[in-house]
Design a protein around this motif. Structure first.
Motif, mmCIF file in Angstrom:
data_model
loop_
_atom_site.group_PDB
_atom_site.id
_atom_site.type_symbol
_atom_site.label_atom_id
_atom_site.label_comp_id
_atom_site.label_asym_id
_atom_site.label_seq_id
_atom_site.Cartn_x
_atom_site.Cartn_y
_atom_site.Cartn_z
ATOM 1 N N LEU A 88 -4.580 7.555 8.666
ATOM 2 C CA LEU A 88 -3.303 6.911 8.351
ATOM 3 C C LEU A 88 -2.917 5.898 9.430
ATOM 4 C CD1 LEU A 88 -1.415 10.261 7.628
ATOM 5 C CD2 LEU A 88 -2.665 8.890 5.957
ATOM 6 N N LEU A 118 3.057 11.767 -1.773
ATOM 7 C CA LEU A 118 3.461 10.955 -0.629
ATOM 8 C C LEU A 118 4.707 10.152 -0.995
ATOM 9 C CD1 LEU A 118 -0.170 9.879 0.169
ATOM 10 C CD2 LEU A 118 1.214 11.318 1.657
ATOM 11 N N VAL A 141 3.360 10.510 7.917
ATOM 12 C CA VAL A 141 3.841 10.516 6.530
ATOM 13 C C VAL A 141 4.548 11.832 6.246
ATOM 14 C CG1 VAL A 141 2.013 8.986 5.679
ATOM 15 C CG2 VAL A 141 1.674 11.476 5.643
ATOM 16 N N ALA A 166 6.829 3.447 5.661
ATOM 17 C CA ALA A 166 5.690 3.590 4.753
ATOM 18 C C ALA A 166 4.403 3.403 5.543
ATOM 19 C CB ALA A 166 5.784 2.554 3.635
ATOM 20 N N ALA A 167 3.444 4.284 5.298
ATOM 21 C CA ALA A 167 2.166 4.230 6.002
ATOM 22 C C ALA A 167 1.071 3.752 5.058
ATOM 23 C CB ALA A 167 1.808 5.603 6.566
ATOM 24 N N GLU A 168 -0.040 3.393 5.649
ATOM 25 C CA GLU A 168 -1.193 2.938 4.878
ATOM 26 C C GLU A 168 -2.294 3.989 4.985
ATOM 27 O OE1 GLU A 168 -2.901 -1.437 4.434
ATOM 28 O OE2 GLU A 168 -3.588 -0.499 6.301
ATOM 29 N N ASP A 190 4.179 5.166 0.589
ATOM 30 C CA ASP A 190 2.932 4.827 1.267
ATOM 31 C C ASP A 190 1.970 4.150 0.280
ATOM 32 O OD1 ASP A 190 3.761 6.388 3.699
ATOM 33 O OD2 ASP A 190 3.660 8.014 2.240
ATOM 34 N N ARG A 191 0.937 3.537 0.818
ATOM 35 C CA ARG A 191 0.020 2.783 -0.041
ATOM 36 C C ARG A 191 -1.415 2.943 0.454
ATOM 37 N NH1 ARG A 191 2.559 -0.439 3.501
ATOM 38 N NH2 ARG A 191 1.302 -1.831 4.799
#
Length: 486
Positions: free
Chosen positions: A47, A66, A51, A26-28, A69-70
C-alpha cells in the motif's frame, strides 16, 4: 453570532471525538504477493499508506472492504498458490472491494504492517485451512534425547525410567533428528547483498543441501522447518523442532553489516540472559500452557521442583549447544576465516527452546561483495553444508544419545575393542586398527574432495586408505570408501 460559534465548536468537538477530524487519506493498492506454506498461505498487499478495512469470509471467497482507495494502474494479480486461488477488484457504492478466491472452508486472519525492512505499509491476509493438523503428542512420539519419564511396574516395586533407558532396554536404534531451519522466507527476505542476493534464498539452498547430507548419513534424519519461499514466525520455528522431537536445531543465516569489509562465518548459542529469560517465562506460563519440558509437565510440580527440573534441562541443552557450536565453527574455519574465532552468544528467538540443543550459523557476510559471490555459488553452498554436517556428526559420534544408532555403533565398537584386546593382548580400549574412522557410501555427484572436506581429512589420506591412484577426483556412485582417522 455567539450561538453560531458555539454550535460550530460543538460540531468540531463531536467530529474530533468520532475521529472525523483526521480522516485516513485514500491509499493506492500497488501490488500483491503470495507465499504458500505447509500450514497456511500468506497474501500481502503493498500500500501507499494506511487503510481502514474489513474482512468478511464468504464460503470460497474472502471479501476485503476498503474505502476510497484505488488499485494502481500497474497492479498485477498474483498467481494462485496454496489456499489462494485469485483476486478480483470491484467498486461498490464508490468504495473499493477486493474478492479473494480461496479454498472452501478457509479461515482468514488479517493485520496491518507499518513501513519497515525496505517495504511500505502492508495489509497481510493469512489463510488457514479448515482443519489444522494437531501437533504430535510429545508422549506418543518416538523416544527423544530429552529427559522424559515412564513408570514401569516390577514385582511389587514401581521403577521410574527415562525414555532413554526404555529405548536402551528395548535395544532401539532410532535415528537422531536434526531440525534444519532456513532463516527468513516469504515476505521476510532477510539481508540484501550489494548485488541483489537475498538472504532467504541462500539460507534455503544451504538448508536443503544440509538436510540431504543428514538424510544420507546412517542413523540421522532431517526435518526442514521450511522447504519453500514462505514466512514462518520465529517462535514457530523452534516449536516445529520440539514437535518432531528433534535432538538438535540448526538455524542457517547470512550476516550483514553496514561496513562491506566485514567477513567470516560465525556460530551462535543462547546467551545466559536469554536462558534466564526463557526459564522465567516457562515457569510463569506453565499453569496455562500444555507445553512440556522433555515430556514432563511443569504444571504438576511445585515451584521449587519445577525450577530445578527446568534448570537441569536447560543446563544440559546449553552445554550440548556449546559443544556442537564449537565443532561446527572449527569445521567452518577450514573453509576460510571465521568472524570472531569463538562461539558467540545472543538472545535470538529461534534459540530459545529450553530442551533442544540449538545453534545459529551465520554462513558469511552477504553484505561483503566477495562473500556474496561465494554464497551464490552452489559449490560453496555445498561446502558450507558439508562443514556444518561434519561438526554435527562429530558431536553425535563422540556424544551419542542413548537408544540411537550412534549409541549402538559405539557399543559395537566398544565390544569389538574389548574382544580385540583380549585376543591380541593389546591394551583394553585400543582398537586393532586405529587408522580407520568410518565408512562412506559414495552418492552421485560426490568427489574425493567433497568427501574429504565432509570428514575433515586430506584427499591424499583418503586415496591412501582406499588405494586410489592417479590424479582424478571422480568416484563411482555406490562404491564404499574407508575414511581414515584424522
Amino acid at each position: 453570532m455567539r450561538a453560531s460559534l458555539f454550535r460550530f465548536g460543538l460540531c468540531a468537538l463531536v467530529a474530533a471525538a468520532a475521529g472525523l477530524s483526521s480522516p485516513v487519506r485514500a491509499a493506492e493498492i500497488r501490488g500483491a504477493r503470495v507465499w504458500a506454506g505447509p500450514e497456511y498461505t500468506r497474501v500481502v498487499f503493498d500500500l501507499s499508506g494506511p487503510v481502514r478495512y474489513g474482512i468478511t469470509p464468504r464460503g470460497d471467497q474472502v471479501r476485503v472492504d476498503l474505502g476510497n482507495d484505488r488499485l494502481a494502474s500497474a497492479f498485477e494479480k498474483p498467481a494462485a498458490q496454496g489456499l489462494f486461488k485469485g483476486v478480483t477488484a470491484h467498486r461498490r457504492g464508490g468504495k473499493l472491494e477486493l474478492l479473494a478466491d480461496v479454498s472452501a472452508g478457509t479461515t482468514p486472519k488479517s493485520f496491518m504492517l507499518k513501513p519497515g525492512g525496505g517495504y511500505g505499509y502492508r495489509l497481510v491476509l493469512d489463510l488457514y485451512p479448515k482443519s489444522v493438523a494437531k501437533a504430535p503428542d510429545a508422549k506418543a512420539s518416538a523416544p527423544a534425547t530429552r529427559v522424559a519419564v515412564a513408570t514401569v511396574t516390577k514385582a511389587d516395586k514401581r521403577e521410574v525410567l527415562t525414555l532413554r533407558q526404555v529405548a536402551e532396554q528395548m535395544g532401539g536404534e532410532r535415528k537422531v533428528v536434526v531440525a534444519v531451519d532456513a532463516g527468513h522466507g516469504g515476505v521476510d527476505p532477510g539481508a540484501h547483498g550489494p548485488h541483489g542476493t537475498l538472504e532467504k534464498n541462500v539460507t534455503l539452498a544451504v538448508a536443503r543441501k544440509l538436510a540431504a547430507l543428514i538424510d544420507k548419513q546412517p542413523g540421522m534424519q532431517a526435518v526442514l522447518t521450511r522447504d519453500g519461499d514462505y514466512f514462518i514466525p520465529l517462535k514457530r520455528r523452534y516449536e516445529i523442532a520440539r514437535e518432531k522431537n528433534a535432538d538438535l536445531f540448526v538455524s542457517i543465516h547470512a550476516d550483514a553489516f553496514r561496513n562491506g569489509d566485514a567477513k567470516g562465518s560465525s556460530v551462535w548459542v543462547l546467551s545466559s540472559r536469554g536462558k534466564s529469560t526463557v526459564a522465567a517465562r516457562w515457569l510463569a506460563d506453565r499453569e496455562n500452557s500444555s507445553d512440556l519440558i522433555g515430556g514432563v509437565s511443569l504444571a504438576s510440580e511445585d515451584d521449587s521442583l519445577a525450577s530445578v527440573l527446568l534448570d537441569m534441562q536447560q543446563g544440559w541443552a546449553v552445554q550440548a549447544s556449546e559443544s556442537i557450536a564449537g565443532n561446527v565453527l572449527k569445521a567452518l574455519g577450514k573453509l576460510g576465516p571465521t568472524h570472531r574465532g569463538y562461539v558467540e552468544r545472543a538472545n535470538f528467538v529461534v534459540l530459545r527452546s529450553p530442551d533442544v540443543p540449538s545453534i545459529l550459523v551465520e554462513t558469511a557476510f552477504i553484505s561483503n561483495p566477495s562473500e556474496e559471490r561465494k554464497l551464490r555459488d552452489p559449490e560453496h553452498q555445498t561446502e558450507l553444508a558439508e562443514a556444518v554436517m561434519g561438526g554435527v556428526r562429530n558431536y553425535f559420534e563422540t556424544t551419542p544419545p542413548p537408544g540411537t544408532w550412534f549409541a549402538a555403533q559405539a557399543a559395537r565398537r566398544n565390544g569389538t575393542l574389548l574382544a580385540s584386546a583380549q585376543a591380541t593382548d593389546a591394551p583394553v580400549g585400543k582398537r586393532a586398527d586405529d587408522s580407520v574412522q568410518d565408512m562412506h557410501k559414495v552418492a552421485r555427484g560426490e568427489s574425493l574432495g567433497s568427501i574429504a572436506r565432509q570428514y575433515g581429512v586430506s584427499v591424499g589420506a583418503l586415496k591412501s586408505a582406499n588405494r586410489i591412484s592417479g590424479s582424478g577426483d571422480t568416484l563411482r556412485a555406490g562404491s564404499v570408501l574407508t575414511i581414515p582417522a584424522s
